[in-house]
Design a protein around this motif. Structure first.
Motif, PDB file in Angstrom:
ATOM      1  N   SER A 220       9.086  -1.270  62.535  1.00  0.00           N
ATOM      2  CA  SER A 220       9.961  -0.416  62.849  1.00  0.00           C
ATOM      3  C   SER A 220      11.168  -1.525  62.544  1.00  0.00           C
ATOM      4  O   SER A 220      12.880  -0.857  61.996  1.00  0.00           O
ATOM      5  CB  SER A 220      10.036  -0.091  64.715  1.00  0.00           C
ATOM      6  OG  SER A 220       9.677   1.134  64.646  1.00  0.00           O
TER       7      SER A 220
ATOM      8  N   GLN B 144      12.586   5.594  65.373  1.00  0.00           N
ATOM      9  CA  GLN B 144      12.459   6.236  66.610  1.00  0.00           C
ATOM     10  C   GLN B 144      12.444   6.610  67.558  1.00  0.00           C
ATOM     11  O   GLN B 144      11.478   7.331  68.323  1.00  0.00           O
ATOM     12  CB  GLN B 144      11.076   4.898  66.332  1.00  0.00           C
ATOM     13  CG  GLN B 144       9.828   5.231  66.750  1.00  0.00           C
ATOM     14  CD  GLN B 144       8.700   4.315  67.284  1.00  0.00           C
ATOM     15  OE1 GLN B 144       9.040   3.495  66.141  1.00  0.00           O
ATOM     16  NE2 GLN B 144       7.863   3.636  67.493  1.00  0.00           N
TER      17      GLN B 144
ATOM     18  N   ASP C 200      11.292   7.394  61.165  1.00  0.00           N
ATOM     19  CA  ASP C 200      10.199   6.727  61.186  1.00  0.00           C
ATOM     20  C   ASP C 200       8.676   6.671  62.685  1.00  0.00           C
ATOM     21  O   ASP C 200       9.515   7.556  63.955  1.00  0.00           O
ATOM     22  CB  ASP C 200      11.164   5.043  62.700  1.00  0.00           C
ATOM     23  CG  ASP C 200      10.512   4.011  62.955  1.00  0.00           C
ATOM     24  OD1 ASP C 200       8.820   3.861  62.358  1.00  0.00           O
ATOM     25  OD2 ASP C 200      10.747   2.963  63.713  1.00  0.00           O
TER      26      ASP C 200
HETATM   27 MG   LIG Z   1       7.621   1.179  65.398  1.00  0.00          MG
END
Ligand SMILES: [Mg+2]
Ligand SMILES: Nc1ncnc2c1ncn2[C@@H]1O[C@H](COP(=O)(O)OP(=O)(O)O)[C@@H](O)[C@H]1O
Length: 312
Positions: free
Chosen positions: A50, A90, A164
């Motif tokens: 990330s 994410q 993500d």
């Molecule tokens: Mg991550």
């Protein structure tokens, strides 16, 4: 032709804040992604995936190294490099008072997409939110919010789409829809797709190339087929033409009699060839009614390389 993404010597250290020590999240990552590919970025929790993606998205500032997106250096040509990429993060970060249509219009405005060029309705159609175009974001289900995040990443029709963990914790139906969308965008719009996922079978199925990062460093990168071929262990499953009276013992091959009556012969490819296995089976008097090989799984490669159990 320039690669879709070219990362060189990328470092990121999160600076210490009160109570937490500084943290090296990326430690000299080099990464190239070919144009047109569906590329998987894999690694255990905390590996730095990330962080890398958020650097691409301009949400995290790198400590050092270079990032080129579609040939544009992030530091030299920030506007062009930003326009070349769309990121579905994410974390859910949506304004609860915006409707999907308003969220997309605002996002398009931020990216300087002229009104005449906006594709709000079309994008909502693609992600299956056409009937929610004017509903408040706070009334959307978790799955719908994810789809809206994908839609937001698409408003400026980027060359590179980055996702993500798009399917973490979503139900099977939404997962399939997301993957269908991704395949369609790759095939029909020629978008290069870079994704992270915890579901290794998903990466195995979706991605033509994969990089594995662990502890802030890239530890492998290859085509999915080459990565799978790297594993030396092979299994040949034979359905005997008659129930075997005894299980053969063979040099360098372990034999397992399975409950479905088949015999699974496990061997190392570097040590024994498939030919030798078949010969050995015949010589032990077993007739072969059917034969198949079992593929190594990406999960095995991942475990071998990271020596850790991935979270599933
Ligand atoms: Mg991550
Ligand atoms: N904002 C932050 N401040 C400090 N440390 C962070 C921050 N974000 C991530 N980290 C740390 O950096 C490492 C990499 O995290 P992350 O990039 O989220 O990994 P991944 O996405 O692969 O799970 C982890 O040890 C994480 O705790």
């Amino acid at each position: 032709m320039q690669p879709a993404l070219n990362i060189s010597k990328l470092h990121k250290t999160y600076t210490a804040s009160k109570g937490t020590a500084s943290k090296i999240a990326l430690n000299g990552v080099d990464l190239q992604v070919r144009r047109g590919s569906i590329f998987g970025l894999l690694g255990p929790n905390g590996a730095g995936k990330s962080t890398l993606i958020n650097i691409l998205a301009g949400l995290v500032r790198k400590s050092s190294g270079t990032v080129q997106i579609w040939g544009w250096d992030q530091d030299v040509n920030p506007r062009q490099s930003r326009a070349a990429i769309g990121v579905m993060p994410q974390e859910l970060n949506l304004d609860p008072f915006f409707s999907p249509a308003a969220a997309l219009e605002t996002q398009a405005g931020l990216y300087g997409v002229a009104r005449a060029d906006r594709q709000t309705a079309e994008i909502l159609e693609i992600v299956g939110l056409a009937d929610k175009a004017n509903a408040y974001a706070r009334t959307l289900s978790g799955g719908m919010r994810r789809r809206l995040l994908l839609a937001k990443a698409l408003v400026h029709n980027p060359h590179v789409l980055v996702l993500d963990e798009p399917t973490a914790g979503v139900d099977i139906e939404l997962r399939q829809m997301l993957w269908e969308n991704v395949r369609m965008l790759n095939r029909e719009r020629g978008m290069t797709v870079i994704l992270t996922t915890h579901y290794l079978e998903e990466a195995e199925e979706m991605c033509d190339e994969i990089a594995i990062i662990d502890n802030g460093q890239k530890i492998a990168q290859d085509s999915t087929t080459n990565l799978l071929d790297q594993l030396d262990g092979r299994v040949m499953v034979v359905q005997p033409s008659a129930a075997p009276t005894s299980i053969p013992t063979l040099p360098n091959i372990t034999v397992e009699h399975r409950t479905d009556g088949s015999l699974a012969f496990a061997y190392q490819a570097r040590q024994t060839s498939a030919d030798q296995v078949i010969d050995a089976v015949r010589q032990s008097g077993i007739g072969i009614a059917d034969i198949r090989t079992e593929q190594a799984r990406l999960e095995d490669v991942f475990l071998a390389l990271t020596a850790k159990r991935p979270i599933k």
